[in-house]
Write an enzyme that holds these catalytic residues in place. Structure first.
Site, mmCIF file in Angstrom:
data_model
loop_
_atom_site.group_PDB
_atom_site.id
_atom_site.type_symbol
_atom_site.label_atom_id
_atom_site.label_comp_id
_atom_site.label_asym_id
_atom_site.label_seq_id
_atom_site.Cartn_x
_atom_site.Cartn_y
_atom_site.Cartn_z
ATOM 1 N N ASP A 55 0.371 -4.760 5.448
ATOM 2 C CA ASP A 55 -0.679 -5.678 4.982
ATOM 3 C C ASP A 55 -0.694 -5.702 3.453
ATOM 4 O O ASP A 55 -0.177 -4.801 2.795
ATOM 5 C CB ASP A 55 -2.054 -5.248 5.510
ATOM 6 N N GLU A 56 -1.288 -6.755 2.919
ATOM 7 C CA GLU A 56 -1.562 -6.873 1.476
ATOM 8 C C GLU A 56 -0.353 -6.496 0.609
ATOM 9 O O GLU A 56 -0.438 -5.614 -0.252
ATOM 10 C CB GLU A 56 -2.785 -6.007 1.120
ATOM 11 N N VAL A 57 0.758 -7.176 0.864
ATOM 12 C CA VAL A 57 1.984 -6.907 0.090
ATOM 13 C C VAL A 57 1.913 -7.748 -1.194
ATOM 14 O O VAL A 57 2.522 -8.805 -1.305
ATOM 15 C CB VAL A 57 3.246 -7.222 0.928
ATOM 16 N N HIS A 94 0.814 -1.227 0.000
ATOM 17 C CA HIS A 94 0.000 0.000 0.000
ATOM 18 C C HIS A 94 0.843 1.271 0.000
ATOM 19 O O HIS A 94 0.518 2.238 0.687
ATOM 20 C CB HIS A 94 -0.966 0.004 1.186
#
Length: 477
Positions: free
Chosen positions: A149-151, A93
């Site tokens: 998060d959400e890499v 992100h």
């Protein structure tokens, strides 16, 4: 129940979309405190006044908050006993950073703007510079959330592929090595700073693998769709992480383009978390819960529910946590503070005597406008019998349109568009009191324009056809 009351309750302020005018933001902070919050989890992204090489990160769409405004946010929070935890993304992100050409070579893969290449010294320096600048302006903050998060796409860059080609190395290790580097870097200058991260990238790892993080970072388990966290929390504990955070949601997690928040949906999420909290073993020390309120799913997505529309949900969720359930007492407190527990209760919202919370008028207007935009009459106008029966592409192509019916379609479409436009003007007028003009414009273009476009096109088509028949002289814009 007692544990949930003692648990710290932090409200997430997602400023990467629709950043409120500073006066309204300070009003909101007072309201959060009145409703039982103990702290704020503040995500600035491009609204922070970065300096030096990082000045390019500042938003060009609206001016970022000034250093004085960021101090005033903290003063308002401190005056009510609210702690502030800054949230700075350090791995995934990072769209607001990596979209800039100057940082393009720090992307893991060129077409993914969110994920940092973990192998470049420039990336490490960039992250540390961001963290240092944020913490320098938050001298009283004792904790920092480093995101992670959400890499997406991690391991797909050329350097990562090379790194992973060494026997014994894994994607999990690649992820952890970067997080450890970030944590150690910031703790060199701030040794007493507590670090928190999202847990989604760790869920598939074994306790042995995660152990390397245990002395560095606390986990924050998110949040809305995640239904069986107890076993996971026990697993983190067995990896030496007994201190954990939870994260729930009060808005911004329904759909990417939702405009109106459902209180019940989010209260249910908090009731679920209370069940989880009550079934935890004594080994797990729940530090607090962050009530997330995303303003966008990511830097490049549309705005979801604005804060005024989410306030009845937030109030209900905070009071659910304070009282250990959405009890009569909890509901009374919400109604006493806001005048309503549900933003969908337009009767109460439009009553100025009962609803006096900051932004109540805007919430009422957005609910009303959204209801009109979602009405069958508007959404399915192109499928009504006149359009489908007498005004098809075939009729237009062969020039066999009935002028009587074309005129009728035009009159109906104009009537609907005028009704919507009048409400949009009201929304604009109220929204610009709380938000900058750039936010007002963005909200309208994202949430109103796409719904009205087919109707505008149809209106233009009827005018063209009637003009060709010599039956229409006035112009329709």
């Amino acid at each position: 129940e007692e544990a949930s009351r003692r648990c710290k309750k932090f409200v997430h302020l997602d400023l990467k979309g629709a950043p409120p005018r500073i006066g309204y933001l300070i009003e909101l902070i007072q309201l959060f405190a009145d409703l039982g919050a103990n702290g704020l989890l503040v995500e600035y992204e491009d609204m922070f006044p970065y300096e030096g090489e990082l000045k390019v990160l500042q938003s060009t769409i609206q001016p970022p908050y000034s250093r004085e405004e960021i101090v005033s946010i903290q003063d308002a929070a401190n005056s009510r006993g609210l702690e502030i935890i800054p949230l700075v993304q350090t791995f995934g992100h990072l769209e607001f950073v990596l979209k800039h050409e100057v940082f393009r070579d720090l992307r893991e893969v060129d077409y993914c703007l969110g994920t940092l290449n973990p192998h470049r010294d420039g990336g490490d320096r960039l992250v540390q510079d961001m963290l240092q600048q944020i913490m320098k302006l938050h001298p009283k903050s004792t904790s920092l959330h480093i995101g992670a998060d959400e890499v997406y796409m991690l391991g797909l860059g050329d350097e990562s592929k090379q790194w992973l080609s060494v026997p014994g190395r894994s994607g999990h290790q690649l992820f952890l090595s970067h997080v450890i580097k970030v944590a150690k870097g910031i703790q060199e200058s701030s040794p007493n700073l507590k670090l928190i991260m999202w847990d989604d990238m760790l869920r598939s790892m074994s306790p042995e693998t995660i152990k390397v993080l245990s002395y560095l970072v606390l986990k924050m388990l998110d949040y809305f769709t995640f239904t069986f966290p107890v076993m996971l929390m026990e697993r983190y504990t067995s990896a030496g992480m007994s201190q954990q955070w939870a994260a729930s949601s009060f808005k911004g997690s329904t759909t990417v383009h939702t405009c109106v928040t459902s209180t019940q949906r989010h209260v249910d999420n908090h009731l679920q978390w209370l069940k989880v909290a009550s079934s935890l073993s004594a080994d797990i020390e729940l530090q607090g819960i962050a009530l997330t309120g995303w303003q966008r799913y990511d830097h490049l997505s549309v705005l979801c529910e604005l804060m005024p529309v989410g306030l009845p949900s937030l109030a209900s969720c905070l009071q659910t946590l304070v009282h250990g359930g959405f009890t009569e007492e909890a509901q009374k407190k919400v109604v006493k503070t806001l005048g309503t527990v549900d933003v969908g209760d337009t009767e109460r919202l439009s009553s100025r005597t009962s609803c006096s919370f900051a932004g109540a008028k805007l919430a009422e207007l957005i609910v009303k406008l959204t209801s009109l935009l979602e009405s069958t009459e508007l959404r399915h106008f192109q499928n009504n019998m006149f359009v489908r029966g007498w005004f098809t592409p075939y009729h237009k192509q062969k020039k066999t349109v009935s002028p009587l019916i074309a005129q009728q379609i035009k009159t109906q479409a104009k009537m609907i568009l005028d009704a919507v436009e009048s409400q949009v003007q009201e929304v604009r007028g109220e929204m610009c009191l709380l938000y900058l003009d750039s936010t007002v414009q963005e909200w309208v273009v994202q949430h109103v324009t796409p719904v009205l476009e087919p109707l505008h096109n149809l209106l233009r088509d009827t005018e063209t056809v009637l003009n060709e028949m010599g039956l229409c002289t006035e112009s329709i814009s």
